[in-house]
Design an enzyme around this catalytic site. Structure first.
Site, mmCIF file in Angstrom:
data_model
loop_
_atom_site.group_PDB
_atom_site.id
_atom_site.type_symbol
_atom_site.label_atom_id
_atom_site.label_comp_id
_atom_site.label_asym_id
_atom_site.label_seq_id
_atom_site.Cartn_x
_atom_site.Cartn_y
_atom_site.Cartn_z
ATOM 1 N N PHE A 18 10.173 35.001 -9.114
ATOM 2 C CA PHE A 18 9.496 33.786 -9.609
ATOM 3 C C PHE A 18 10.462 32.641 -9.918
ATOM 4 C CE2 PHE A 18 7.044 37.462 -11.136
ATOM 5 C CZ PHE A 18 5.867 37.271 -10.435
ATOM 6 N N SER A 19 11.748 32.778 -9.559
ATOM 7 C CA SER A 19 12.704 31.725 -9.931
ATOM 8 C C SER A 19 12.730 30.587 -8.911
ATOM 9 C CB SER A 19 14.105 32.325 -10.105
ATOM 10 O OG SER A 19 14.566 32.891 -8.894
ATOM 11 N N ASP A 88 15.107 35.289 4.069
ATOM 12 C CA ASP A 88 14.503 35.502 2.743
ATOM 13 C C ASP A 88 14.513 36.990 2.417
ATOM 14 O OD1 ASP A 88 13.457 34.681 0.336
ATOM 15 O OD2 ASP A 88 11.389 34.549 1.040
ATOM 16 N N GLU A 89 14.407 37.312 1.135
ATOM 17 C CA GLU A 89 14.383 38.700 0.650
ATOM 18 C C GLU A 89 15.603 39.478 1.163
ATOM 19 O OE1 GLU A 89 12.332 39.385 -1.619
ATOM 20 O OE2 GLU A 89 10.482 38.249 -1.287
ATOM 21 N N GLN A 91 17.795 41.066 -0.267
ATOM 22 C CA GLN A 91 18.072 42.367 -0.929
ATOM 23 C C GLN A 91 17.414 43.534 -0.203
ATOM 24 O OE1 GLN A 91 15.923 40.141 -2.166
ATOM 25 N NE2 GLN A 91 14.015 41.264 -2.412
ATOM 26 N N CYS A 148 8.109 34.327 -23.336
ATOM 27 C CA CYS A 148 8.423 33.303 -24.347
ATOM 28 C C CYS A 148 8.675 31.915 -23.777
ATOM 29 C CB CYS A 148 9.627 33.730 -25.174
ATOM 30 S SG CYS A 148 11.204 33.478 -24.317
ATOM 31 N N CYS A 180 13.806 38.897 -24.121
ATOM 32 C CA CYS A 180 12.511 39.564 -23.912
ATOM 33 C C CYS A 180 12.582 40.728 -22.925
ATOM 34 C CB CYS A 180 11.466 38.556 -23.441
ATOM 35 S SG CYS A 180 11.126 37.272 -24.659
HETATM 36 P P1 ADP Z 1 10.920 33.652 -5.752
HETATM 37 O O1 ADP Z 1 11.098 33.580 -4.263
HETATM 38 O O2 ADP Z 1 12.204 33.432 -6.516
HETATM 39 O O3 ADP Z 1 10.215 34.899 -6.211
HETATM 40 P P2 ADP Z 1 9.000 31.546 -5.286
HETATM 41 O O4 ADP Z 1 9.788 30.457 -4.627
HETATM 42 O O5 ADP Z 1 8.152 32.406 -4.398
HETATM 43 O O6 ADP Z 1 9.964 32.433 -6.191
HETATM 44 O O7 ADP Z 1 8.000 30.938 -6.371
HETATM 45 C C1 ADP Z 1 8.387 29.961 -7.312
HETATM 46 C C2 ADP Z 1 7.110 29.361 -7.880
HETATM 47 O O8 ADP Z 1 6.387 30.368 -8.580
HETATM 48 C C3 ADP Z 1 7.326 28.265 -8.900
HETATM 49 O O9 ADP Z 1 7.514 27.007 -8.337
HETATM 50 C C4 ADP Z 1 6.012 28.316 -9.686
HETATM 51 O O10 ADP Z 1 5.024 27.563 -9.019
HETATM 52 C C5 ADP Z 1 5.579 29.771 -9.571
HETATM 53 N N1 ADP Z 1 5.765 30.585 -10.781
HETATM 54 C C6 ADP Z 1 4.905 31.543 -11.219
HETATM 55 N N2 ADP Z 1 5.382 32.153 -12.318
HETATM 56 C C7 ADP Z 1 6.586 31.592 -12.598
HETATM 57 C C8 ADP Z 1 7.580 31.803 -13.614
HETATM 58 N N3 ADP Z 1 7.418 32.708 -14.573
HETATM 59 N N4 ADP Z 1 8.706 31.043 -13.577
HETATM 60 C C9 ADP Z 1 8.859 30.105 -12.618
HETATM 61 N N5 ADP Z 1 7.960 29.864 -11.641
HETATM 62 C C10 ADP Z 1 6.824 30.590 -11.630
HETATM 63 MG MG MG Z 2 10.772 34.943 -2.788
HETATM 64 ZN ZN ZN Z 3 11.720 35.445 -23.258
#
Ligand code: ADP
Ligand code: MG
Ligand code: ZN
Length: 194
Positions: A18-19, A88-89, A91, A148, A180
């Site tokens: 989700f980053s 992508d992915e 890992q 949080c 957390c």
């Molecule tokens: P990753 O590839 O790192 O898993 P993505 O690029 O697929 O992440 O998704 C990022 C998007 O997910 C953010 O722009 C936001 O819209 C959404 N999102 C959902 N939950 C979170 C969270 N806890 N922190 C940040 N973004 C989140």
């Molecule tokens: Mg991803």
């Molecule tokens: Zn936290």
């Protein structure tokens, strides 16, 4: 006079789930497409959560991508004329991805790999940590802690499973900050979601 050959390089985009790693990868490869550079994007064939032939972010951005079985298949699939290679992915690839990325960079290509640097137990998730050391550019992304709202660098599994790889999104994992993250949580009774 010495003519420096066209140099390639390796970029890594790492961080927890989700980053925004996929989003950032999509942004970079899309810019290269706008610049009319020949681009190829790949993902491991094991990851078919959203779409077979695309990288898709949690925010529903997407870019066309070719699924490949392993790093050797990825190397074979890259065309001579390709200037930008997105992955992508990372890992979910074998350790050979490190040499493949460098082989492509040595051949003058820009290689962009997105992937988790840590698994759900905060252990290094190879080959991303090794690739970080061998890359010119490393971008560490942080998510928003689901508990949080703080800066989250860990991926917390919220369902019970001993498997390293459990594919899923919000139903199986949360982004957690340093305060957390709870190492004992996967051992607790499952929430009934598997
Ligand atoms: P990753 O590839 O790192 O898993 P993505 O690029 O697929 O992440 O998704 C990022 C998007 O997910 C953010 O722009 C936001 O819209 C959404 N999102 C959902 N939950 C979170 C969270 N806890 N922190 C940040 N973004 C989140
Ligand atoms: Mg991803
Ligand atoms: Zn936290």
């Amino acid at each position: 006079m010495f003519q420096r050959p066209q140099a390639g390089w390796v970029e890594v985009i790492c961080g927890p789930m989700f980053s925004g790693k996929s989003e950032e990868l999509i942004r970079r490869v899309t810019r290269s497409k706008i610049a009319r550079l020949p681009v190829q994007t790949f993902k491991p064939s094991l990851d078919d959560r959203y779409a077979h032939r695309a990288v898709v972010s949690h925010s529903a951005l997407s870019v066309e991508a070719t699924p490949v079985a392993d790093s050797a298949a990825l190397l074979r699939a890259v065309g001579d004329g390709t200037r930008v290679v997105g992955v992508d992915e990372g890992q979910f690839f074998d350790d050979g991805l490190v040499d493949v990325a460098e082989t492509l960079a040595d051949a003058g290509k820009q290689v962009i790999v997105a992937g988790l640097d840590l698994d759900y137990l905060r252990r290094p998730f190879e080959p991303i940590p090794t690739l970080c050391g061998r890359a010119e550019y490393v971008t560490k992304m942080l998510a928003v802690c689901h508990r949080c709202g703080g800066p989250a660098l860990y991926t917390q599994r919220i369902v019970k499973s001993e498997e390293l790889v459990v594919l899923g999104a919000t139903d199986a994992y949360e982004a957690r900050c340093r305060m957390c993250y709870d190492p004992s949580e996967p051992e607790q009774p499952s929430l009934g979601l598997v």
